[in-house]
Enzyme design. Structure first.
Site, PDB file in Angstrom:
ATOM      1  N   HIS A 281       0.852  -1.198   0.000  1.00 51.41           N
ATOM      2  CA  HIS A 281       0.000   0.000   0.000  1.00 51.41           C
ATOM      3  C   HIS A 281       0.883   1.243   0.000  1.00 51.41           C
ATOM      4  CE1 HIS A 281       1.090  -0.453   4.253  1.00 51.41           C
ATOM      5  NE2 HIS A 281       0.923   0.871   4.344  1.00 51.41           N
TER       6      HIS A 281
ATOM      7  N   HIS B  75       4.821   0.053   0.106  1.00 53.65           N
ATOM      8  CA  HIS B  75       5.498  -0.765   1.106  1.00 53.65           C
ATOM      9  C   HIS B  75       4.571  -1.848   1.640  1.00 53.65           C
ATOM     10  CE1 HIS B  75       3.710   2.783   3.022  1.00 53.65           C
ATOM     11  NE2 HIS B  75       3.615   2.101   4.155  1.00 53.65           N
TER      12      HIS B  75
ATOM     13  N   ARG C 138       6.038  -8.827  16.138  1.00 48.43           N
ATOM     14  CA  ARG C 138       6.670  -7.570  15.713  1.00 48.43           C
ATOM     15  C   ARG C 138       5.710  -6.426  15.995  1.00 48.43           C
ATOM     16  NH1 ARG C 138       6.710  -4.221  11.091  1.00 48.43           N
ATOM     17  NH2 ARG C 138       8.728  -3.218  10.776  1.00 48.43           N
TER      18      ARG C 138
ATOM     19  N   ASP D 183       0.826   5.157   1.842  1.00 49.36           N
ATOM     20  CA  ASP D 183       0.105   5.874   2.888  1.00 49.36           C
ATOM     21  C   ASP D 183      -0.567   7.095   2.256  1.00 49.36           C
ATOM     22  OD1 ASP D 183       1.101   4.008   4.655  1.00 49.36           O
ATOM     23  OD2 ASP D 183       2.729   5.291   5.377  1.00 49.36           O
TER      24      ASP D 183
END
Ligand SMILES: C=C1C[C@]23C[C@@]1(O)CC[C@H]2[C@@]12CCC[C@@](C)(C(=O)O1)[C@H]2[C@@H]3C(=O)O
Ligand SMILES: O=C(O)CCC(=O)C(=O)O
Ligand SMILES: [Fe+2]
Length: 343
Positions: free
Chosen positions: A222, A279, A290, A224
């Site tokens: 995607h 990303h 994580r 941002d």
């Protein structure tokens, strides 16, 4: 009420696009979370050339402009955010995501809401679920914090509010340097970086331990929507950016540094000079949970964004668009959103 959250009201989501899996209860990956194998899952791990910008460098304007233009993403060091602020925010995020699933669901994002616990907003665009749970904050987190910890919400609120305050100051400094690199005047810069009006959001991300990480997707590819995003990814790998000619490149965490990436609004404002970097997050074998904290810095929700840094031919590539309208277009069209405003 943060006005950015109002911009999402007209796009209610189905509950199955909001409620995350109870990751603690599964020993194998359910079919709903198995992603098709893809050659792109073999990333080129050469991150050697992702730029690092030292904010104390006298040449910071030039360095930051070059990083935005060539990569759309960079590490920032000497950013002035003390390590204990980052550590505390991470540990509050860990405390939240460690709650039993039933307790986290008390703070579930409502179908027409923008804040609280749930799957990533982009979930409806993919037919498989991501190995991810998130918690979105816009302004004060107190209402959701009370739902999570009726008798013990203050520490979470204090830490998260302090983190947002520091991130906002940093985002303003970064925006100032970036817009200077585009040769904008102080007057033009102050219209974009008006400290009162910016609309912002903080997203706490958790990628739980996975029994079969090569078959899942942490966060699907995607861009941002923001002007820029400041990401703290603590110590565990997983973030990759897509670079033309290089493929997926790992952006490894380095001690105390933050990752800054260009979002759609800065791409528009720079007249496509800065790429809005694609990303995703992948998981690795034997990896612990994580966590990451993404701070999104946007223009005021009722302001308009248009290309300000025109090339020598002075041809704008995008029409002017209000933040609200663009959020609207993106909520229905995701990665095709920019094509709707291209001239
Ligand atoms: C302000 C926002 C940006 C964001 C949507 C949101 O309302 C809050 C969550 C953000 C996030 C985080 C994960 C990736 C992303 C694409 C998503 O699904 O939710 C971003 C959204 C965005 O940048 O558009
Ligand atoms: O977890 C990460 O490293 C990236 C998160 C992200 O891309 C986002 O929140 O938009
Ligand atoms: Fe992102």
């Amino acid at each position: 009420m943060n006005t950015l959250s109002e911009a999402y009201r007209d796009h209610p989501l189905h509950l199955h696009h909001i409620i995350p899996l109870d990751f603690d209860s599964v020993r194998t990956v359910p079919e709903s979370h198995v992603w098709p194998p893809s050659p792109a899952f073999e990333p080129d791990d050469d991150q050697s050339s992702i730029p690092t910008v030292d904010l104390m460098d006298p040449d910071a304007v030039k360095l930051i402009g070059h990083a935005c233009e060539t990569w759309g993403v960079f590490h920032v060091i000497n950013h002035g955010i003390p390590m204990d602020i980052l550590d505390e925010a991470e540990s509050e995020a860990r405390r939240l995501f460690s709650l039993p699933a039933g307790q986290k669901l008390r703070a579930l994002r409502s179908p027409a809401g923008a804040t609280g616990y749930g799957l990533a907003r982009i979930s409806p665009f993919f037919n498989k679920n991501m190995w991810h749970e998130g918690f979105t904050v816009m302004g004060s987190p107190i209402d959701h914090a009370r739902e999570l910890w009726p008798d013990d919400y203050q520490r979470f609120c204090d830490v998260i509010e302090d983190y947002q305050k520091k991130m906002k100051e940093l985002a303003e400094t970064l925006m100032h340097l970036i817009l200077k690199s585009l040769d904008l005047s102080e007057e033009e810069i102050s219209k974009v970086v008006s400290s009162g009006g910016a609309s912002t959001a903080l997203q706490l991300n958790s990628y739980p331990f996975c029994p079969d990480p090569s078959r899942v997707m942490g966060l699907a590819p995607h861009t941002d929507t923001s002007l820029l995003t400041v990401l703290y990814q603590s110590t565990i790998d997983g973030l990759q950016i897509f670079k033309d000619g290089a493929g997926w490149v790992l952006v490894s965490p380095t001690n105390g540094s933050l990752v800054v990436n260009v979002g759609d609004f800065l791409h528009i404002l720079s007249n496509a000079r800065f790429p809005n970097v694609i990303h995703r997050v992948v998981l690795k074998e034997n990896q612990k949970q994580r966590l990451s904290l993404a701070y999104f810095y946007n223009p005021p929700v009722d302001s308009h964004v248009s290309p300000l840094a025109l090339n020598s031919a002075r041809i704008p590539l995008y029409r002017s668009v209000s933040v609200r309208e663009y959020v609207d277009i993106k909520a229905s069209n995701l990665e095709k959103a920019l094509s709707f405003i291209r001239i």
